[in-house]
Design a protein around this motif. Structure first.
Motif, PDB file in Angstrom:
ATOM      1  N   GLU A 232       0.809  -1.214   0.000  1.00 49.26           N
ATOM      2  CA  GLU A 232       0.000   0.000   0.000  1.00 49.26           C
ATOM      3  C   GLU A 232       0.843   1.265   0.000  1.00 49.26           C
ATOM      4  OE1 GLU A 232      -3.921  -0.669   2.464  1.00 49.26           O
ATOM      5  OE2 GLU A 232      -2.230  -1.642   3.482  1.00 49.26           O
ATOM      6  N   VAL A 233       2.025   1.182   0.615  1.00 47.03           N
ATOM      7  CA  VAL A 233       2.951   2.312   0.646  1.00 47.03           C
ATOM      8  C   VAL A 233       4.348   1.803   0.332  1.00 47.03           C
ATOM      9  CG1 VAL A 233       3.931   4.200   2.014  1.00 47.03           C
ATOM     10  CG2 VAL A 233       1.565   3.489   2.408  1.00 47.03           C
ATOM     11  N   VAL A 234       5.023   2.479  -0.604  1.00 43.47           N
ATOM     12  CA  VAL A 234       6.407   2.158  -0.949  1.00 43.47           C
ATOM     13  C   VAL A 234       7.251   3.386  -0.606  1.00 43.47           C
ATOM     14  CG1 VAL A 234       8.002   1.435  -2.754  1.00 43.47           C
ATOM     15  CG2 VAL A 234       5.614   0.651  -2.812  1.00 43.47           C
ATOM     16  N   VAL A 235       8.139   3.237   0.368  1.00 48.77           N
ATOM     17  CA  VAL A 235       9.003   4.338   0.806  1.00 48.77           C
ATOM     18  C   VAL A 235      10.369   4.169   0.159  1.00 48.77           C
ATOM     19  CG1 VAL A 235      10.065   5.505   2.773  1.00 48.77           C
ATOM     20  CG2 VAL A 235       7.777   4.507   3.000  1.00 48.77           C
ATOM     21  N   LEU A 236      10.823   5.218  -0.533  1.00 47.79           N
ATOM     22  CA  LEU A 236      12.106   5.180  -1.226  1.00 47.79           C
ATOM     23  C   LEU A 236      13.122   6.023  -0.470  1.00 47.79           C
ATOM     24  CD1 LEU A 236      10.896   5.850  -4.895  1.00 47.79           C
ATOM     25  CD2 LEU A 236      10.918   3.675  -3.634  1.00 47.79           C
ATOM     26  N   ASP A 237      14.282   5.452  -0.199  1.00 49.68           N
ATOM     27  CA  ASP A 237      15.421   6.205   0.337  1.00 49.68           C
ATOM     28  C   ASP A 237      16.259   6.602  -0.867  1.00 49.68           C
ATOM     29  OD1 ASP A 237      17.533   7.265   1.723  1.00 49.68           O
ATOM     30  OD2 ASP A 237      18.238   5.361   2.551  1.00 49.68           O
ATOM     31  N   CYS A 238      16.148   7.861  -1.300  1.00 51.23           N
ATOM     32  CA  CYS A 238      16.717   8.310  -2.574  1.00 51.23           C
ATOM     33  C   CYS A 238      17.850   9.312  -2.365  1.00 51.23           C
ATOM     34  CB  CYS A 238      15.657   8.991  -3.441  1.00 51.23           C
ATOM     35  SG  CYS A 238      14.308   7.949  -3.952  1.00 51.23           S
ATOM     36  N   ALA A 239      19.002   9.014  -2.906  1.00 49.82           N
ATOM     37  CA  ALA A 239      20.069  10.015  -2.963  1.00 49.82           C
ATOM     38  C   ALA A 239      19.742  11.018  -4.062  1.00 49.82           C
ATOM     39  CB  ALA A 239      21.409   9.349  -3.237  1.00 49.82           C
ATOM     40  N   PRO A 240      20.178  12.272  -3.921  1.00 54.32           N
ATOM     41  CA  PRO A 240      19.946  13.234  -5.007  1.00 54.32           C
ATOM     42  C   PRO A 240      20.740  12.830  -6.242  1.00 54.32           C
ATOM     43  CG  PRO A 240      21.452  14.152  -3.377  1.00 54.32           C
ATOM     44  CD  PRO A 240      20.938  12.863  -2.804  1.00 54.32           C
ATOM     45  N   THR A 241      20.099  12.879  -7.395  1.00 50.63           N
ATOM     46  CA  THR A 241      20.757  12.552  -8.660  1.00 50.63           C
ATOM     47  C   THR A 241      20.527  13.678  -9.652  1.00 50.63           C
ATOM     48  OG1 THR A 241      18.793  11.387  -9.472  1.00 50.63           O
ATOM     49  CG2 THR A 241      20.434  10.075  -8.296  1.00 50.63           C
ATOM     50  N   ARG A 242      21.174  13.580 -10.800  1.00 57.78           N
ATOM     51  CA  ARG A 242      21.101  14.655 -11.782  1.00 57.78           C
ATOM     52  C   ARG A 242      19.698  14.840 -12.328  1.00 57.78           C
ATOM     53  NH1 ARG A 242      25.875  14.822 -15.976  1.00 57.78           N
ATOM     54  NH2 ARG A 242      26.871  15.154 -13.974  1.00 57.78           N
ATOM     55  N   ASP A 243      18.981  13.741 -12.600  1.00 57.42           N
ATOM     56  CA  ASP A 243      17.639  13.894 -13.177  1.00 57.42           C
ATOM     57  C   ASP A 243      16.515  13.656 -12.166  1.00 57.42           C
ATOM     58  OD1 ASP A 243      17.756  11.162 -12.846  1.00 57.42           O
ATOM     59  OD2 ASP A 243      17.508  10.667 -14.960  1.00 57.42           O
ATOM     60  N   ASP A 244      16.833  12.994 -11.028  1.00 60.95           N
ATOM     61  CA  ASP A 244      15.841  12.771  -9.970  1.00 60.95           C
ATOM     62  C   ASP A 244      14.551  12.163 -10.504  1.00 60.95           C
ATOM     63  OD1 ASP A 244      17.271  13.487  -7.734  1.00 60.95           O
ATOM     64  OD2 ASP A 244      16.753  15.596  -7.867  1.00 60.95           O
ATOM     65  N   ARG A 245      14.663  11.201 -11.419  1.00 59.56           N
ATOM     66  CA  ARG A 245      13.465  10.602 -12.007  1.00 59.56           C
ATOM     67  C   ARG A 245      12.591   9.903 -10.975  1.00 59.56           C
ATOM     68  NH1 ARG A 245      15.520   7.245 -17.116  1.00 59.56           N
ATOM     69  NH2 ARG A 245      13.701   5.988 -16.509  1.00 59.56           N
ATOM     70  N   LEU A 246      13.214   9.250  -9.990  1.00 55.17           N
ATOM     71  CA  LEU A 246      12.427   8.530  -8.996  1.00 55.17           C
ATOM     72  C   LEU A 246      11.598   9.494  -8.158  1.00 55.17           C
ATOM     73  CD1 LEU A 246      15.021   5.871  -7.778  1.00 55.17           C
ATOM     74  CD2 LEU A 246      13.354   5.696  -9.637  1.00 55.17           C
ATOM     75  N   VAL A 247      12.182  10.631  -7.815  1.00 50.65           N
ATOM     76  CA  VAL A 247      11.450  11.630  -7.030  1.00 50.65           C
ATOM     77  C   VAL A 247      10.337  12.243  -7.870  1.00 50.65           C
ATOM     78  CG1 VAL A 247      11.632  13.839  -5.819  1.00 50.65           C
ATOM     79  CG2 VAL A 247      13.445  12.125  -5.570  1.00 50.65           C
ATOM     80  N   LYS A 248      10.618  12.528  -9.131  1.00 48.61           N
ATOM     81  CA  LYS A 248       9.623  13.159 -10.002  1.00 48.61           C
ATOM     82  C   LYS A 248       8.397  12.284 -10.193  1.00 48.61           C
ATOM     83  CE  LYS A 248      12.984  15.904 -12.608  1.00 48.61           C
ATOM     84  NZ  LYS A 248      13.688  16.065 -13.910  1.00 48.61           N
ATOM     85  N   ARG A 249       8.590  10.972 -10.187  1.00 47.11           N
ATOM     86  CA  ARG A 249       7.471  10.057 -10.425  1.00 47.11           C
ATOM     87  C   ARG A 249       6.760   9.640  -9.150  1.00 47.11           C
ATOM     88  NH1 ARG A 249       8.526   5.801 -15.347  1.00 47.11           N
ATOM     89  NH2 ARG A 249       8.435   7.331 -17.015  1.00 47.11           N
ATOM     90  N   ALA A 250       7.263  10.054  -7.996  1.00 48.41           N
ATOM     91  CA  ALA A 250       6.645   9.670  -6.724  1.00 48.41           C
ATOM     92  C   ALA A 250       5.319  10.400  -6.525  1.00 48.41           C
ATOM     93  CB  ALA A 250       7.597   9.976  -5.574  1.00 48.41           C
ATOM     94  N   ASP A 251       4.468   9.825  -5.681  1.00 51.85           N
ATOM     95  CA  ASP A 251       3.201  10.471  -5.333  1.00 51.85           C
ATOM     96  C   ASP A 251       3.408  11.548  -4.270  1.00 51.85           C
ATOM     97  OD1 ASP A 251       1.348   8.707  -6.908  1.00 51.85           O
ATOM     98  OD2 ASP A 251       2.228   7.188  -5.601  1.00 51.85           O
ATOM     99  N   HIS A 252       4.380  11.321  -3.393  1.00 47.98           N
ATOM    100  CA  HIS A 252       4.680  12.251  -2.311  1.00 47.98           C
ATOM    101  C   HIS A 252       6.195  12.338  -2.162  1.00 47.98           C
ATOM    102  CE1 HIS A 252       0.449  11.671  -1.119  1.00 47.98           C
ATOM    103  NE2 HIS A 252       0.683  10.384  -1.290  1.00 47.98           N
ATOM    104  N   ALA A 253       6.666  13.437  -1.601  1.00 48.14           N
ATOM    105  CA  ALA A 253       8.098  13.603  -1.396  1.00 48.14           C
ATOM    106  C   ALA A 253       8.366  14.209  -0.027  1.00 48.14           C
ATOM    107  CB  ALA A 253       8.707  14.484  -2.484  1.00 48.14           C
ATOM    108  N   VAL A 254       9.470  13.776   0.567  1.00 44.96           N
ATOM    109  CA  VAL A 254       9.947  14.324   1.834  1.00 44.96           C
ATOM    110  C   VAL A 254      11.383  14.785   1.606  1.00 44.96           C
ATOM    111  CG1 VAL A 254      10.490  13.832   4.257  1.00 44.96           C
ATOM    112  CG2 VAL A 254       8.465  12.786   3.189  1.00 44.96           C
TER     113      VAL A 254
END
Length: 341
Positions: A232-254
């Motif tokens: 129901e919830v997928v939490v991503l631990d994301c390092a900053p990257t040049r294109d940040d595609r994973l963050v851009k496609r997320a439903d929510h961001a922290v």
């Protein structure tokens, strides 16, 4: 139906284009080489072959969510490719020996395109922050830990350069994100074989294989898409990257940063180039006496209203280093963030 095809070296695509041009059976409005070339204003249906590297389950799902119908074509002997098209939600799945007139018929039988609202799929929360150890991983662990009590939650370490989740939790480095990507590529889904079960929390740890190349973003996206089918919830631990595609496609961001001038300047730089959903700003390592000053500085430099302040406490660090569940000193303030869904 207005149709776009994804250019392919395999004969099915050129044969379909030639048939459409010769008969006028469908309105072929685009042939695209890259996903960003697609214009949804002039397209109703995308016909795409799984032999193209970027035609992944995540990309098919993105087209569906944009209100497009999708016809997926796969190499006849490649069942895992067919499974990926199915996971992504393709409306029709055909092998590449299908005749052009039969592909046209499949297109004509599709119903009107309707934007998908995501019901039935898990929500993705990307936790990111500037380089410099602002406590991003600890915040991701704490959020997943809090939300697991009333949601099916999966925590994924998506940092391909310096994954730290396995060390933080004290679990084995394998299976890892690469194993999960291999499993999704083969089976079209993610199973317990790729997941660590840590004190009641499901986790996919990052991949650190010095002899291997870093995992491609589109393969990580496929893991996330498969996870959304199950959790129901997928939490991503994301390092900053040049294109940040994973963050851009997320439903929510922290967005996590530390309460120092350097940390806030780095956070402001991230926000300046931000392309994802409006982030909840979490400020870490705050001195209680300077909270008001830090809040004013954060507003001025980032343009964001701080959502959470986490004060420094030795118990947070002690538990992190000991591989224990996150301290209530960090969980309590983070509980102010609403549970997704």
């Amino acid at each position: 139906m207005r149709v776009a095809t994804v250019l392919s070296p395999r004969e099915w695509e050129s044969n379909l284009v030639a048939h459409a041009q010769a008969t006028g059976a469908i309105a072929l409005t685009q042939r695209i080489y890259l996903p960003e070339e697609l214009d949804p204003e002039i397209v109703d249906v995308v016909v795409a072959g799984a032999e193209t590297a970027w035609v992944t389950a995540a990309q098919v799902a993105a087209w569906k969510q944009a209100g497009l119908s999708v016809v997926g074509v796969f190499p006849r002997a490649d069942r895992p490719a067919a499974r990926l098209l199915e996971v992504g939600g393709a409306d029709e799945i055909l092998d590449d020996s299908t005749q052009p007139e039969d592909i046209v018929q499949a297109i004509r039988f599709l119903g009107p395109n309707v934007r998908v609202d995501g019901d039935g799929l898990g929500e993705v929360v990307a936790v990111t922050g500037p380089r410099g150890a602002p406590g991003r991983t600890e915040v991701a662990v704490a959020l997943a830990w809090e939300w697991r009590s009333n949601r099916r939650v999966l925590l994924i370490d998506c940092d391909t350069s310096a994954p730290s989740l396995a060390i933080r939790l004290g679990v084995a480095p394998r299976p890892d994100l690469t194993d999960a990507a291999d499993e999704v590529r083969e089976l079209g889904l993610i199973t317990d074989e790729s997941i660590h079960h840590w004190r009641g929390l499901d986790v996919v740890v990052g991949s650190h294989r010095p002899t291997d190349q870093a995992l491609r973003t589109e393969l990580i996206e496929d893991v996330i898409e498969a996870a959304r089918q199950r959790f129901e919830v997928v939490v991503l631990d994301c390092a900053p990257t040049r294109d940040d595609r994973l963050v851009k496609r997320a439903d929510h961001a922290v967005l996590v940063t530390e309460a120092s001038a350097r940390g806030l300047v780095r956070a402001a730089d991230l926000v300046e180039h931000w392309g994802g959903p409006l982030p909840a700003l979490v400020i870490n390592h705050v001195d209680t006496e300077s909270t008001a000053d830090v809040a004013r500085t954060a507003r001025r430099w980032t343009g964001l209203e701080p959502a959470v302040f986490v004060t420094y406490h030795h118990d947070i660090r002690r538990r992190s280093r000991a591989g224990e569940p996150p301290s209530r000193r960090i969980r309590r303030p983070l509980s102010a963030l609403a549970v997704p869904g």
